[in-house]
Design a protein around this motif. Sequence first.
Motif, PDB file in Angstrom:
ATOM      1  N   ILE A   9      18.706  92.045  24.092  1.00  0.00           N
ATOM      2  CA  ILE A   9      17.743  93.227  24.584  1.00  0.00           C
ATOM      3  C   ILE A   9      16.758  93.724  23.894  1.00  0.00           C
ATOM      4  N   GLY A  10      17.970  94.411  22.701  1.00  0.00           N
ATOM      5  CA  GLY A  10      17.165  95.406  22.459  1.00  0.00           C
ATOM      6  C   GLY A  10      15.809  94.966  21.829  1.00  0.00           C
ATOM      7  N   ALA A  11      15.920  93.291  21.643  1.00  0.00           N
ATOM      8  CA  ALA A  11      14.674  92.820  21.005  1.00  0.00           C
ATOM      9  C   ALA A  11      14.023  92.675  22.120  1.00  0.00           C
ATOM     10  N   ALA A  12      14.272  92.623  23.432  1.00  0.00           N
ATOM     11  CA  ALA A  12      13.645  92.310  24.469  1.00  0.00           C
ATOM     12  C   ALA A  12      12.631  93.946  25.015  1.00  0.00           C
ATOM     13  N   MET A  13      13.362  95.201  24.938  1.00  0.00           N
ATOM     14  CA  MET A  13      12.600  96.241  25.044  1.00  0.00           C
ATOM     15  C   MET A  13      11.796  96.468  24.150  1.00  0.00           C
ATOM     16  N   VAL A  14      12.081  96.598  22.856  1.00  0.00           N
ATOM     17  CA  VAL A  14      10.637  96.696  21.357  1.00  0.00           C
ATOM     18  C   VAL A  14       9.685  95.548  21.915  1.00  0.00           C
ATOM     19  N   LEU A  43       6.076  96.879  22.391  1.00  0.00           N
ATOM     20  CA  LEU A  43       4.952  96.970  21.792  1.00  0.00           C
ATOM     21  C   LEU A  43       3.231  96.533  22.625  1.00  0.00           C
ATOM     22  N   ALA A  44       3.828  94.998  23.223  1.00  0.00           N
ATOM     23  CA  ALA A  44       2.383  94.069  23.642  1.00  0.00           C
ATOM     24  C   ALA A  44       2.102  94.703  25.480  1.00  0.00           C
ATOM     25  N   GLY A  45       3.324  96.031  25.458  1.00  0.00           N
ATOM     26  CA  GLY A  45       2.036  97.209  26.516  1.00  0.00           C
ATOM     27  C   GLY A  45       1.307  97.858  25.992  1.00  0.00           C
ATOM     28  N   ARG A  46       1.405  98.246  24.587  1.00  0.00           N
ATOM     29  CA  ARG A  46       1.017  99.353  23.835  1.00  0.00           C
ATOM     30  C   ARG A  46      -0.476  98.308  22.838  1.00  0.00           C
ATOM     31  N   ASP A  53      -0.032  93.740  36.140  1.00  0.00           N
ATOM     32  CA  ASP A  53      -0.283  94.859  37.759  1.00  0.00           C
ATOM     33  C   ASP A  53      -1.112  93.761  39.442  1.00  0.00           C
ATOM     34  N   ALA A  54      -1.821  92.544  38.428  1.00  0.00           N
ATOM     35  CA  ALA A  54      -3.124  92.168  39.262  1.00  0.00           C
ATOM     36  C   ALA A  54      -2.181  90.314  39.548  1.00  0.00           C
ATOM     37  N   VAL A  55      -1.037  90.276  38.835  1.00  0.00           N
ATOM     38  CA  VAL A  55       0.169  89.043  39.273  1.00  0.00           C
ATOM     39  C   VAL A  55       0.752  89.837  40.677  1.00  0.00           C
ATOM     40  N   ALA A  56       0.681  89.914  41.190  1.00  0.00           N
ATOM     41  CA  ALA A  56       1.865  90.566  42.490  1.00  0.00           C
ATOM     42  C   ALA A  56       1.981  90.689  43.581  1.00  0.00           C
ATOM     43  N   VAL A  57       2.256  90.000  44.457  1.00  0.00           N
ATOM     44  CA  VAL A  57       2.032  89.617  46.041  1.00  0.00           C
ATOM     45  C   VAL A  57       3.113  90.887  46.624  1.00  0.00           C
ATOM     46  N   VAL A  73      11.140  91.806  28.963  1.00  0.00           N
ATOM     47  CA  VAL A  73       9.856  91.803  28.158  1.00  0.00           C
ATOM     48  C   VAL A  73       8.867  92.889  29.241  1.00  0.00           C
ATOM     49  N   ILE A  74       8.604  91.871  30.469  1.00  0.00           N
ATOM     50  CA  ILE A  74       7.501  92.188  31.522  1.00  0.00           C
ATOM     51  C   ILE A  74       7.763  93.358  31.701  1.00  0.00           C
ATOM     52  N   LEU A  75       9.027  93.655  32.363  1.00  0.00           N
ATOM     53  CA  LEU A  75       8.870  95.245  32.789  1.00  0.00           C
ATOM     54  C   LEU A  75       9.012  96.644  31.741  1.00  0.00           C
ATOM     55  N   PHE A  76       8.960  96.523  30.536  1.00  0.00           N
ATOM     56  CA  PHE A  76       8.487  97.219  29.351  1.00  0.00           C
ATOM     57  C   PHE A  76       7.334  96.978  29.113  1.00  0.00           C
ATOM     58  N   ALA A  77       6.678  96.066  29.375  1.00  0.00           N
ATOM     59  CA  ALA A  77       5.478  95.884  28.832  1.00  0.00           C
ATOM     60  C   ALA A  77       4.628  96.269  29.925  1.00  0.00           C
ATOM     61  N   LEU A  78       4.922  96.433  31.186  1.00  0.00           N
ATOM     62  CA  LEU A  78       4.130  97.109  32.327  1.00  0.00           C
ATOM     63  C   LEU A  78       4.459  98.680  32.223  1.00  0.00           C
TER      64      LEU A  78
END
Length: 353
Positions: free
Chosen positions: A12-17, A21-24, A34-38, A230-235
Motif C-alpha cells: 500500500i505504501g508503494a502504491a501511494m508513492v 509520483l505518477a500524478g506529478r 479524469d476524462a475516463v469517467a461516466v 494508485v489511480i486515486l493518488f495519481a488523480l
Amino acid sequence: MSTLDRLLPVWIGAAMVAGLLAGRWIPGLGAVLDAVAVDGISLPIALGLLVMMYPVLAKVRYDRLDTVTGDKSLMISSLVLNWLLGPALMFSLAWLLLPDLSEYRTGLIIVGLARCIAMVITWNDLAGGDREAAAVLVALNSVFQVVAFAGLGWFYLSLLPGWLGLPQVGLDVSAWEIAKSVLIFLSVPLVAGYATRKLGERAKGRDWYEGRFLPTIGPLALYGLLFAIVILFALQGDQITSHPVDVARIALPLVAYFVIMWAGSFALGKALGLSYQRTTTLSFTAAGNNFELAIAVAIATFGVTSGQALAGVVGPLIEVPVLVALVYVSLAARGWFRPAPKGQEAEHAHSTT
C-alpha cells in the motif's frame, strides 16, 4: 495471513508513492484519468474497487446469511453505530477541530454520512472477520444510505447548526446519486460473487470451489485495492502535495474519527459477547466510509475545486493507512476472545483459504 497479505503495508505504501509520483511526473495523466469517467464516476477507480470486492464476495457462504440476520445484537448495534453515532461523531470532530474552515468542515461531515460499502469488505477479510456478517451489514448500510443520506445531510448541515446558532449549509443531492453508487460498488460484485459460488458449487462441488477456485482468485482482491490506490493518488496527488497544511488539518479529525469509531465498536462487540469474527466485522463496517459517494456529492454540490471536494479526497487517503493499521491491531486482540467452538472454528479457518 499469507505472505502477500502480511506485506500489505509495504504494497500500500508503494502504491501511494507510485500514484503520487505518477500524478506529478507524467504530464497530462490527471486529465486523461479524469476524462475516463461516466456521470462523475471514475472508471479506473470503479474497476479497481470491483476487482477488489469480487473475490471476497465470492467467498461468502450465502446459505449461512440467516445466522447473521438472526443476531439482533449485531444488527441493532451496527445500525446505531453507523446511522446515529458515526455522523454525530464526525459532525462534532469537524466543528471542534475545524471551526475556522467551513468548506473542509462541510466536506468532512459529508464523508461521515457516507457509510462504507466497498473497502470495508477487504479490511474485514484481512482481519479474519465474519464474511457473511460483513455482506449482510454492508447490504443493510446500502439500503439506509439510499433512504437516509439526503435527510441526514439536511439535518447535520442545516437544521442542527441552525438550532446551535452555527452557520448553515444546503446539500442538494438526489436519491439516484446515492443509489447509483450503491448499484455500482455493491450490487455488481455482490451479484457476481453470488452467481460464481452457486454455479461453481453446482458444477464442481464445495470442496473444489473452496479448495481450488477461491485460492486462485483470492489475490485479485489485493491487486484491485492497489490499483485503485494508485489511480486515486495519481488523480489527486497534485492537489495533495500543493496543500500540505490543509491536508494535515483535514487529516486530524479523520484519524480521530476512524480510531474512535473502530475502538468504540470493538469494545461494544466485546461487551455484548460477540465472537471475535463478528466484533471485527462490526468495528470495520462502523469505521469505514464510502469515499466515492462522498467525493461525488461534494463535487456535484460545491464544484471540483472546492474545499469540500478536497476534504472528500483526503478521506480515503487517510482511511487506507489507518484502517490497515487497525487490521493488525484487530489481529493482535484475538486473544481477548474465547475460542469459537471447534466445528465453527474449523469451518471459519477453511473458509479463509
